[in-house]
Design an enzyme around this catalytic site. Structure first.
Site, PDB file in Angstrom:
ATOM      1  N   LYS A  75       2.775   7.476   4.865  1.00 55.90           N
ATOM      2  CA  LYS A  75       1.974   6.256   4.780  1.00 55.90           C
ATOM      3  C   LYS A  75       1.516   5.776   6.160  1.00 55.90           C
ATOM      4  O   LYS A  75       1.148   4.612   6.340  1.00 55.90           O
ATOM      5  CB  LYS A  75       2.755   5.160   4.056  1.00 55.90           C
ATOM      6  CG  LYS A  75       3.002   5.498   2.587  1.00 55.90           C
ATOM      7  CD  LYS A  75       3.430   4.307   1.758  1.00 55.90           C
ATOM      8  CE  LYS A  75       4.841   3.885   2.051  1.00 55.90           C
ATOM      9  NZ  LYS A  75       5.310   2.803   1.151  1.00 55.90           N
ATOM     10  N   ARG A 132      14.436  -1.914  -6.617  1.00 51.65           N
ATOM     11  CA  ARG A 132      13.002  -1.856  -6.910  1.00 51.65           C
ATOM     12  C   ARG A 132      12.770  -2.008  -8.407  1.00 51.65           C
ATOM     13  O   ARG A 132      13.458  -1.370  -9.208  1.00 51.65           O
ATOM     14  CB  ARG A 132      12.400  -0.528  -6.430  1.00 51.65           C
ATOM     15  CG  ARG A 132      12.675  -0.186  -4.975  1.00 51.65           C
ATOM     16  CD  ARG A 132      12.084  -1.211  -4.024  1.00 51.65           C
ATOM     17  NE  ARG A 132      10.646  -1.278  -4.100  1.00 51.65           N
ATOM     18  CZ  ARG A 132       9.819  -0.479  -3.419  1.00 51.65           C
ATOM     19  NH1 ARG A 132      10.314   0.478  -2.627  1.00 51.65           N
ATOM     20  NH2 ARG A 132       8.514  -0.611  -3.528  1.00 51.65           N
ATOM     21  N   PRO A 140       0.830  -1.202   0.000  1.00 52.00           N
ATOM     22  CA  PRO A 140       0.000   0.000   0.000  1.00 52.00           C
ATOM     23  C   PRO A 140       0.868   1.258   0.000  1.00 52.00           C
ATOM     24  O   PRO A 140       1.789   1.388   0.806  1.00 52.00           O
ATOM     25  CB  PRO A 140      -0.788  -0.125   1.306  1.00 52.00           C
ATOM     26  CG  PRO A 140      -0.766  -1.585   1.634  1.00 52.00           C
ATOM     27  CD  PRO A 140       0.562  -2.074   1.148  1.00 52.00           C
ATOM     28  N   GLU A 141       0.594   2.160  -0.925  1.00 55.16           N
ATOM     29  CA  GLU A 141       1.326   3.417  -1.012  1.00 55.16           C
ATOM     30  C   GLU A 141       0.396   4.551  -0.607  1.00 55.16           C
ATOM     31  O   GLU A 141      -0.699   4.308  -0.098  1.00 55.16           O
ATOM     32  CB  GLU A 141       1.898   3.575  -2.415  1.00 55.16           C
ATOM     33  CG  GLU A 141       2.887   2.459  -2.759  1.00 55.16           C
ATOM     34  CD  GLU A 141       3.542   2.611  -4.124  1.00 55.16           C
ATOM     35  OE1 GLU A 141       3.397   3.665  -4.762  1.00 55.16           O
ATOM     36  OE2 GLU A 141       4.211   1.655  -4.561  1.00 55.16           O
TER      37      GLU A 141
END
EC number: 3.2.2.23
Length: 272
Positions: free
Chosen positions: A57, A259, A2-3
């Site tokens: 976040k 990433r 979740p971002e």
């Protein structure tokens, strides 16, 4: 993972159910997630929820006594359910309300967090954070000053929470595509016009993702269990070896800073 848009979607989803309600109990089934769950959370029992905020976040559930700080980690999610709904596997924390509802935290990988903060005390996880990307504080002048003389590649730069919070892997790739900037470009080499465009695209991509309820890839669903629909808007992320939606060139993929990163070699030329 979740971002920012997914966390903001969660905040918007739980707020109507929690705000103004009194906390009846906090049930902890797993004493450690990413960090140990502090006993101090029990101080919130009997307190009325004043607000639900987001910083980067992290979600903060505020009461007159203190705040619960929640991070969804890699696979965490929040659901608002009736209290009698039995807990399932990976349901680690319940925030039980006096109105018969429960905020239930599920996290298969246990990389998330539940923390506690006293009123007026900034928790250490919230220190040293850059500005929120959707505020006026994050602008082209600020970006240019931070990027000055930096050799860092632009994708890692915009994912640095000390520079700007909440621009995670998905939205970094998408923003760079929309700004037509190669992700390996040295941030210090960007022209003023490129910086202005990139800042604008970061804001636009995040705003669109929030309106769409976030991006559902593997783990994220909204509070009501529905998927986020921004996945239907993705131009490059997760589309390696597929045709670019704008020019039909093949989407490239490479690890940058460990990433997975996606770009179009034609729309985002790499100028060393």
């Amino acid at each position: 993972m979740p971002e920012l848009p997914e966390v903001e979607t969660s905040r918007l989803g739980i707020t109507p159910h929690l705000q103004g309600q009194t906390i009846k109990a906090i049930v902890v089934r797993t004493d450690k997630l990413r960090w140990p769950i502090p006993q101090e959370l029990q101080k919130l029992v009997g307190q009325r929820v004043q607000s639900i905020r987001r910083r980067a976040k992290y979600l903060m559930i505020d009461t007159p006594k203190g705040s619960a700080i929640i991070h969804l980690g890699m696979s965490g999610s929040l659901r608002v359910l009736d209290e009698e709904v039995p807990s399932a596997k990976h349901d680690h924390v319940d925030l039980v309300l006096e109105n018969g509802k429960v905020l239930r935290y599920n996290d298969p990988r246990k990389f998330g967090a539940w923390l506690y903060s006293e009123v007026g005390v900034a928790h250490q996880v919230l220190s040293k954070l850059g500005p929120e990307p959707l505020t006026n504080e994050f602008n082209s002048e600020y970006f240019a000053e931070k990027a000055k003389n930096k050799k860092t590649v632009v994708k890692q730069f915009i994912m640095n929470n000390a520079v700007v919070v909440g621009v995670g892997n998905i939205y970094a790739s998408e923003s760079l595509f929309m700004a037509q900037i190669h992700p390996k470009t040295s941030v210090g080499s960007l022209k003023a016009s490129q910086i202005t465009l990139l800042v604008a695209e970061i804001k636009k991509v995040l705003e669109t993702a929030i309106k769409q309820g976030g991006t559902t890839l593997k783990d994220f669903n909204q509070v009501d269990g529905k998927p986020g629909y921004f996945a239907q808007e993705l131009h490059v992320y997760g589309r390696a070896k597929k045709k670019c939606l704008l020019c039909s060139s093949i989407i490239q993929e490479e690890k940058i800073g460990q990433r997975n990163t996606f770009w179009c070699g034609h729309c985002q030329p790499f100028n060393k």
